[in-house]
Design an enzyme around this catalytic site. Structure first.
Site, PDB file in Angstrom:
ATOM      1  N   ALA A 171       0.866  -1.180   0.000  1.00 45.94           N
ATOM      2  CA  ALA A 171       0.000   0.000   0.000  1.00 45.94           C
ATOM      3  C   ALA A 171       0.902   1.229   0.000  1.00 45.94           C
ATOM      4  O   ALA A 171       2.071   1.159   0.411  1.00 45.94           O
ATOM      5  CB  ALA A 171      -0.886  -0.018   1.236  1.00 45.94           C
ATOM      6  N   GLU A 226       4.903  -5.162   7.158  1.00 38.90           N
ATOM      7  CA  GLU A 226       4.113  -4.132   7.855  1.00 38.90           C
ATOM      8  C   GLU A 226       4.617  -3.872   9.270  1.00 38.90           C
ATOM      9  O   GLU A 226       4.577  -2.747   9.768  1.00 38.90           O
ATOM     10  CB  GLU A 226       2.628  -4.541   7.903  1.00 38.90           C
ATOM     11  N   GLY A 270       0.833  -5.089   1.022  1.00 39.65           N
ATOM     12  CA  GLY A 270      -0.373  -5.172   0.196  1.00 39.65           C
ATOM     13  C   GLY A 270      -0.112  -5.778  -1.174  1.00 39.65           C
ATOM     14  O   GLY A 270      -1.033  -6.321  -1.795  1.00 39.65           O
TER      15      GLY A 270
HETATM   16  C1  LIG Z   1      -1.807  -3.125   2.678  1.00 37.23           C
HETATM   17  C2  LIG Z   1      -1.361  -2.435   3.881  1.00 37.23           C
HETATM   18  C3  LIG Z   1      -2.402  -2.101   4.814  1.00 37.23           C
HETATM   19  C4  LIG Z   1      -0.101  -2.084   4.175  1.00 37.23           C
HETATM   20  C5  LIG Z   1       1.075  -2.119   3.373  1.00 37.23           C
HETATM   21  O1  LIG Z   1       1.179  -2.653   2.299  1.00 37.23           O
HETATM   22  S1  LIG Z   1       2.353  -1.285   4.080  1.00 37.23           S
HETATM   23  C6  LIG Z   1       3.626  -1.311   2.862  1.00 37.23           C
HETATM   24  C7  LIG Z   1       4.420  -2.542   2.913  1.00 37.23           C
HETATM   25  N1  LIG Z   1       5.554  -2.424   2.042  1.00 37.23           N
HETATM   26  C8  LIG Z   1       6.739  -2.000   2.439  1.00 37.23           C
HETATM   27  O2  LIG Z   1       6.972  -1.700   3.595  1.00 37.23           O
HETATM   28  C9  LIG Z   1       7.828  -1.906   1.378  1.00 37.23           C
HETATM   29  C10 LIG Z   1       8.290  -0.475   1.248  1.00 37.23           C
HETATM   30  N2  LIG Z   1       9.343  -0.366   0.260  1.00 37.23           N
HETATM   31  C11 LIG Z   1      10.603  -0.769   0.512  1.00 37.23           C
HETATM   32  O3  LIG Z   1      10.942  -1.298   1.538  1.00 37.23           O
HETATM   33  C12 LIG Z   1      11.612  -0.513  -0.571  1.00 37.23           C
HETATM   34  O4  LIG Z   1      11.100   0.462  -1.431  1.00 37.23           O
HETATM   35  C13 LIG Z   1      11.928  -1.781  -1.385  1.00 37.23           C
HETATM   36  C14 LIG Z   1      12.713  -2.767  -0.517  1.00 37.23           C
HETATM   37  C15 LIG Z   1      10.682  -2.450  -1.933  1.00 37.23           C
HETATM   38  C16 LIG Z   1      12.817  -1.386  -2.610  1.00 37.23           C
HETATM   39  O5  LIG Z   1      13.946  -0.677  -2.176  1.00 37.23           O
HETATM   40  P1  LIG Z   1      14.802   0.156  -3.247  1.00 37.23           P
HETATM   41  O6  LIG Z   1      15.941   0.724  -2.492  1.00 37.23           O
HETATM   42  O7  LIG Z   1      15.093  -0.698  -4.427  1.00 37.23           O
HETATM   43  O8  LIG Z   1      13.823   1.297  -3.771  1.00 37.23           O
HETATM   44  P2  LIG Z   1      13.364   2.617  -2.990  1.00 37.23           P
HETATM   45  O9  LIG Z   1      14.277   3.726  -3.289  1.00 37.23           O
HETATM   46  O10 LIG Z   1      13.102   2.334  -1.564  1.00 37.23           O
HETATM   47  O11 LIG Z   1      11.929   2.865  -3.667  1.00 37.23           O
HETATM   48  C17 LIG Z   1      11.797   3.481  -4.962  1.00 37.23           C
HETATM   49  C18 LIG Z   1      10.683   4.488  -4.847  1.00 37.23           C
HETATM   50  O12 LIG Z   1       9.473   3.803  -4.565  1.00 37.23           O
HETATM   51  C19 LIG Z   1       8.891   4.357  -3.384  1.00 37.23           C
HETATM   52  N3  LIG Z   1       8.160   3.316  -2.659  1.00 37.23           N
HETATM   53  C20 LIG Z   1       8.553   2.041  -2.476  1.00 37.23           C
HETATM   54  N4  LIG Z   1       7.624   1.382  -1.774  1.00 37.23           N
HETATM   55  C21 LIG Z   1       6.635   2.253  -1.512  1.00 37.23           C
HETATM   56  C22 LIG Z   1       5.407   2.165  -0.800  1.00 37.23           C
HETATM   57  N5  LIG Z   1       4.960   1.006  -0.270  1.00 37.23           N
HETATM   58  N6  LIG Z   1       4.646   3.265  -0.696  1.00 37.23           N
HETATM   59  C23 LIG Z   1       5.040   4.428  -1.252  1.00 37.23           C
HETATM   60  N7  LIG Z   1       6.189   4.578  -1.962  1.00 37.23           N
HETATM   61  C24 LIG Z   1       6.971   3.497  -2.072  1.00 37.23           C
HETATM   62  C25 LIG Z   1      10.062   4.896  -2.603  1.00 37.23           C
HETATM   63  O13 LIG Z   1       9.632   5.826  -1.642  1.00 37.23           O
HETATM   64  C26 LIG Z   1      10.909   5.481  -3.711  1.00 37.23           C
HETATM   65  O14 LIG Z   1      10.354   6.709  -4.132  1.00 37.23           O
HETATM   66  P3  LIG Z   1      11.085   8.091  -3.740  1.00 37.23           P
HETATM   67  O15 LIG Z   1      12.513   7.956  -4.114  1.00 37.23           O
HETATM   68  O16 LIG Z   1      10.317   9.115  -4.529  1.00 37.23           O
HETATM   69  O17 LIG Z   1      10.873   8.241  -2.260  1.00 37.23           O
END
Ligand SMILES: CC(C)=CC(=O)SCCNC(=O)CCNC(=O)[C@H](O)C(C)(C)COP(=O)(O)OP(=O)(O)OC[C@H]1O[C@@H](n2cnc3c(N)ncnc32)[C@H](O)[C@@H]1OP(=O)(O)O
Length: 258
Positions: A65, A132, A109
Site C-alpha cells: 500500500a 508491515e 499489500g
Molecule cells: C496493505 C497495507 C495495509 C499495508 C502495506 O502494504 S504497508 C507497505 C508494505 N511495504 C513495504 O513496507 C515496502 C516499502 N518499500 C521498501 O521497503 C523498498 O522500497 C523496497 C525494498 C521495496 C525497494 O527498495 P529500493 O531501495 O530498491 O527502492 P526505494 O528507493 O526504496 O523505492 C523506490 C521508490 O518507490 C517508493 N516506494 C517504495 N515502496 C513504496 C510504498 N509502499 N509506498 C510508497 N512509496 C513506495 C520509494 O519511496 C521510492 O520513491 P522516492 O525515491 O520518490 O521516495
C-alpha cells in the site's frame, strides 16, 4: 478506457492488467486500487473474457500500500472509510479466474493482492514479504489469514513477525506460488496458463474456482457437500454434454459457456 496507474489490454480471451506506477514500485495508492476495480468490473462484464492476468514490472509486482498516502491517516479515517475492505477486496471477489504474474517485490499489500488472485506464477526474481511490522502496523489486506492458509503457521509467523522477504524458490517450496519461471518468460507463461483456462467452459471454471475457495471457509464435510452440489449442477450445462461428447468423438471440445 484510459487509466493513470494501470495498463489494460486483451489478448484473445485473456484480460491483462499491468500495474504501472514505476517510480513508486507500483505502490498501491487509492487511485490505482480504484482503477484496478474498474478494469476488473469491465473484464467480468465482458463475455469474451475467460481469464485475467494481473502483473507488475520487472522490479516490482507491488511494494505494498502507498505508505506516503496512508502515513497521516488516523484511526477514524481508516475505520470510518473501512480502508482496505473498500476497493481492495474487489480482486478476491472476482468470479472469473485471475492469475498473478509476479516479478520483483510483492510486499505488504502487494503480496496480499497477489494472494487474492487464484494462483501466483513467480519469476525467479520475485520476493515476497509482509513487512508491515517494520512500519508499526500489521497486515491489513488478508496477509495474516491468506498467507497462513497458504504456507502454514510457522513460516507465516516468521514472515509476519520479522518482516523478512522470501525469494521465489522459498515461496514455491512453501506453497505460496504454483510455479517459478525465468523472468523473461513470466508474462508468456502466465498468459499461456490464462489462455488455457479461458479455453475451458467459463461457468465450469467459475464453479471450480468457487469450490476450491470454499475449502478455505468451511469444514471438510461442508466443503465436500458444496463441491457435490456444483458437480451435480455441472451436468445441467451444455458444456458438460459437449466436453464428454468431444472426448468420445476424439476431437477438441467447443465450449459455449452455457
Ligand atoms: C496493505 C497495507 C495495509 C499495508 C502495506 O502494504 S504497508 C507497505 C508494505 N511495504 C513495504 O513496507 C515496502 C516499502 N518499500 C521498501 O521497503 C523498498 O522500497 C523496497 C525494498 C521495496 C525497494 O527498495 P529500493 O531501495 O530498491 O527502492 P526505494 O528507493 O526504496 O523505492 C523506490 C521508490 O518507490 C517508493 N516506494 C517504495 N515502496 C513504496 C510504498 N509502499 N509506498 C510508497 N512509496 C513506495 C520509494 O519511496 C521510492 O520513491 P522516492 O525515491 O520518490 O521516495
Amino acid at each position: 478506457m484510459a487509466f493513470e496507474n494501470i495498463l489494460v489490454s486483451t489478448q484473445g480471451r485473456v484480460g491483462l492488467i499491468t500495474l504501472n506506477r514505476p517510480k513508486a514500485l507500483n505502490a498501491l495508492c487509492d487511485a490505482l486500487v480504484a482503477e484496478l476495480g474498474t478494469a476488473l468490473d469491465a473484464f467480468e462484464a465482458d463475455a469474451a473474457i475467460g481469464a485475467i492476468v494481473i502483473t507488475g514490472s520487472e522490479k516490482a509486482f507491488a511494494a505494498g500500500a502507498d505508505i506516503k498516502e496512508m502515513k497521516d491517516r488516523g484511526f477514524i479515517d481508516v475505520y470510518a472509510k473501512d480502508f482496505i475492505t473498500v476497493g481492495w477486496e474487489r480482486v478476491a471477489a472476482c468470479r472469473k479466474p485471475v492469475i498473478a504474474a509476479v516479478a520483483g517485490f510483492a510486499l505488504g499489500g502487494g503480496c496480499e493482492m497477489a494472494m487474492m488472485c487464484d494462483f501466483i506464477i513467480a519469476a525467479e526474481t520475485a520476493k515476497f514479504g509482509q513487512p508491515e511490522i517494520t512500519l508499526g502496523i500489521i497486515p491489513g489486506a488478508g496477509g495474516t489469514q491468506r498467507l497462513t492458509r497458504a504456507i502454514g503457521k510457522a513460516k507465516a509467523m516468521d514472515l509476519v513477525l520479522t518482516g523478512r522477504m522470501m525469494d521465489a524458490a522459498e515461496a514455491e517450496r512453501a506453497g505460496l506460488v504454483s510455479r517459478v519461471v525465468p523472468a523473461e518468460k513470466l508474462l508468456e507463461e502466465a498468459m499461456a496458463a490464462a489462455e488455457k483456462i479461458a479455453a475451458m467452459s467459463l461457468p465450469i471454471a467459475m464453479m471450480a474456482k468457487e469450490s476450491v475457495n470454499r475449502a478455505f471457509e468451511s469444514t471438510l464435510a461442508e466443503g465436500i457437500r458444496f463441491e457435490r452440489r456444483l458437480f451435480h449442477a455441472s451436468f445441467a450445462t451444455e458444456d458438460q454434454k459437449e466436453g464428454m461428447a468431444a472426448f468420445v468423438d476424439k476431437r477438441k471440445p467447443a465450449f459455449k459457456n452455457r
